[in-house]
Design a protein around this motif. Sequence first.
Motif, PDB file in Angstrom:
ATOM      1  N   ALA A 278      -1.678 -30.757 -20.955  1.00 26.29           N
ATOM      2  CA  ALA A 278      -2.777 -30.161 -22.208  1.00 26.29           C
ATOM      3  C   ALA A 278      -1.730 -30.160 -23.545  1.00 26.29           C
ATOM      4  O   ALA A 278      -1.715 -29.418 -24.340  1.00 26.29           O
ATOM      5  N   VAL A 279      -1.338 -31.270 -23.608  1.00 22.08           N
ATOM      6  CA  VAL A 279      -1.129 -31.788 -24.598  1.00 22.08           C
ATOM      7  C   VAL A 279      -1.461 -31.335 -26.277  1.00 22.08           C
ATOM      8  O   VAL A 279      -0.326 -31.122 -27.091  1.00 22.08           O
ATOM      9  N   PRO A 280      -2.886 -31.501 -26.233  1.00 25.36           N
ATOM     10  CA  PRO A 280      -3.169 -31.509 -27.562  1.00 25.36           C
ATOM     11  C   PRO A 280      -3.266 -30.241 -27.847  1.00 25.36           C
ATOM     12  O   PRO A 280      -2.914 -29.343 -29.238  1.00 25.36           O
ATOM     13  N   GLU A 281      -3.389 -28.897 -26.660  1.00 28.37           N
ATOM     14  CA  GLU A 281      -2.934 -27.684 -27.127  1.00 28.37           C
ATOM     15  C   GLU A 281      -1.063 -27.140 -27.287  1.00 28.37           C
ATOM     16  O   GLU A 281      -1.099 -26.013 -27.834  1.00 28.37           O
ATOM     17  N   ILE A 282      -0.385 -28.171 -27.855  1.00 30.91           N
ATOM     18  CA  ILE A 282       0.891 -28.172 -28.526  1.00 30.91           C
ATOM     19  C   ILE A 282       0.555 -27.587 -29.816  1.00 30.91           C
ATOM     20  O   ILE A 282       1.979 -26.971 -30.431  1.00 30.91           O
ATOM     21  N   GLY A 283      -0.327 -27.471 -30.134  1.00 27.10           N
ATOM     22  CA  GLY A 283      -0.220 -28.089 -31.800  1.00 27.10           C
ATOM     23  C   GLY A 283      -0.247 -25.890 -32.096  1.00 27.10           C
ATOM     24  O   GLY A 283      -0.008 -25.998 -33.325  1.00 27.10           O
ATOM     25  N   ALA A 284      -1.081 -25.306 -31.544  1.00 27.28           N
ATOM     26  CA  ALA A 284      -0.647 -23.584 -31.299  1.00 27.28           C
ATOM     27  C   ALA A 284       0.504 -22.863 -31.708  1.00 27.28           C
ATOM     28  O   ALA A 284       0.943 -22.531 -32.339  1.00 27.28           O
ATOM     29  N   LEU A 285       1.732 -23.778 -31.057  1.00 21.68           N
ATOM     30  CA  LEU A 285       2.851 -23.526 -31.042  1.00 21.68           C
ATOM     31  C   LEU A 285       3.824 -24.166 -32.235  1.00 21.68           C
ATOM     32  O   LEU A 285       4.678 -23.008 -32.240  1.00 21.68           O
ATOM     33  N   LEU A 286       3.634 -25.221 -32.382  1.00 21.05           N
ATOM     34  CA  LEU A 286       4.233 -25.836 -33.134  1.00 21.05           C
ATOM     35  C   LEU A 286       3.292 -25.252 -34.830  1.00 21.05           C
ATOM     36  O   LEU A 286       4.954 -24.530 -35.264  1.00 21.05           O
ATOM     37  N   ILE A 287       2.544 -24.528 -35.085  1.00 19.65           N
ATOM     38  CA  ILE A 287       2.148 -23.563 -36.200  1.00 19.65           C
ATOM     39  C   ILE A 287       3.001 -22.265 -36.305  1.00 19.65           C
ATOM     40  O   ILE A 287       3.885 -21.665 -37.040  1.00 19.65           O
ATOM     41  N   ALA A 288       2.990 -21.647 -34.416  1.00 19.88           N
ATOM     42  CA  ALA A 288       4.043 -20.510 -34.695  1.00 19.88           C
ATOM     43  C   ALA A 288       5.201 -20.579 -34.074  1.00 19.88           C
ATOM     44  O   ALA A 288       5.652 -19.956 -35.183  1.00 19.88           O
ATOM     45  N   SER A 289       6.194 -21.660 -34.424  1.00 15.43           N
ATOM     46  CA  SER A 289       7.671 -21.842 -34.882  1.00 15.43           C
ATOM     47  C   SER A 289       7.345 -22.187 -36.478  1.00 15.43           C
ATOM     48  O   SER A 289       8.500 -21.157 -36.710  1.00 15.43           O
TER      49      SER A 289
END
Length: 373
Positions: A278-289
């Motif tokens: 689910a590689v495209p879904e990692i974006g939300a974690l980048l923003i939260a970081s």
Amino acid sequence: MRVVDAFRQTYGGEPAGVWHAPGRVNLIGEHTDYNDGFVLPFAVPWGVTAAVRPREDDTVRLRSLQASAEPQVLEQIDQAEGWARYAAGVFWVMRQEGLPIRGADIVIDGDVPQGAGLSSSAALEVAVAVALDDLYGLGRPKIELARIAQKAENDFVGMPCGIMDQAASVLSKQGHALFLDCRSLASRAVPLDLAAHGLQLLIINTGVHHELADGQYARRRQDCENAAKHLGVASLRDVTDLAGALQKLTGDERKRTQHVVTENHRVEALIGLLRAGAVPEIGALLIASHLSLRDQFEVSCPELDVAVEAAVKGGARGARMTGGGFGGSAIALVAEEKADRVREEVLRAYDERGWAAPTIFLAPAAAGARRLA
């Protein structure tokens, strides 16, 4: 090879070998390394190349093609100045630990983008460490060379960094991120095939470095150590009940703890998404970081915040600052077809504020330190 030509010109004769150590980008896991936590960096194609020849005495001669035509001649290691302290520190640590090394003639060539926060200092330390390990047949494990390089920066240069940068430079594999447990130093390669999902990772180099950054870094580390002490744990990595911990803390210690604990969880969650495809879904974690680094750890700056906000506005799936903070770079996860639009949005946002344009380039996951010749 330019560094070999410079070696011949500077010292006469040939180097015994040439080694390369890369810089790094941290995908996620910021300011967790010195809290015994988890990090997920990967090596970048740019770094430091060192042409080295051992000597029969203990003198070290160091020249950088980015610094001066004349080498620093160190009959005593503590004579090193400026950039040379990072290289000299490796000799200092190895000698302190009784490893059988003598002096060396060294020429350094670096191509890490200036001001990008991609850890050129760790690349320099690691290039020297792997060269000495090879030349003197030390046979040290790779993670041990990372520890020596970190100790050089901590104890000789005086920068209280964690081990992430050096470990990423030594251990990374092409096409992979490096999951590192900074307490046990256990690591594993995690496939990072963005292209298979039509994605790219952009580095947005703000080119800025705000004053007092090093002092602020040390203060953040002290905040974390104080919080751990108040909570009665060895490090913030050991906090298992975040809500309970936050009730016992106030002010900066409370905010730093919230960031470190949640950031460790984000590292593990991001690895889970990568493994699940689910590689495209990692974006939300980048923003939260990024939001946590901005609001809880307070190491962002306007240039980084604008880069992240503009990238997301331009269509990036996620973005965050990377590195120690107060300047340097942000990263943005973008679909290939939206990369140009993201670039345009970031450049427009900077232009509207009258800031110098950032440099924006792709960040493929490269191989770790190795001998070239």
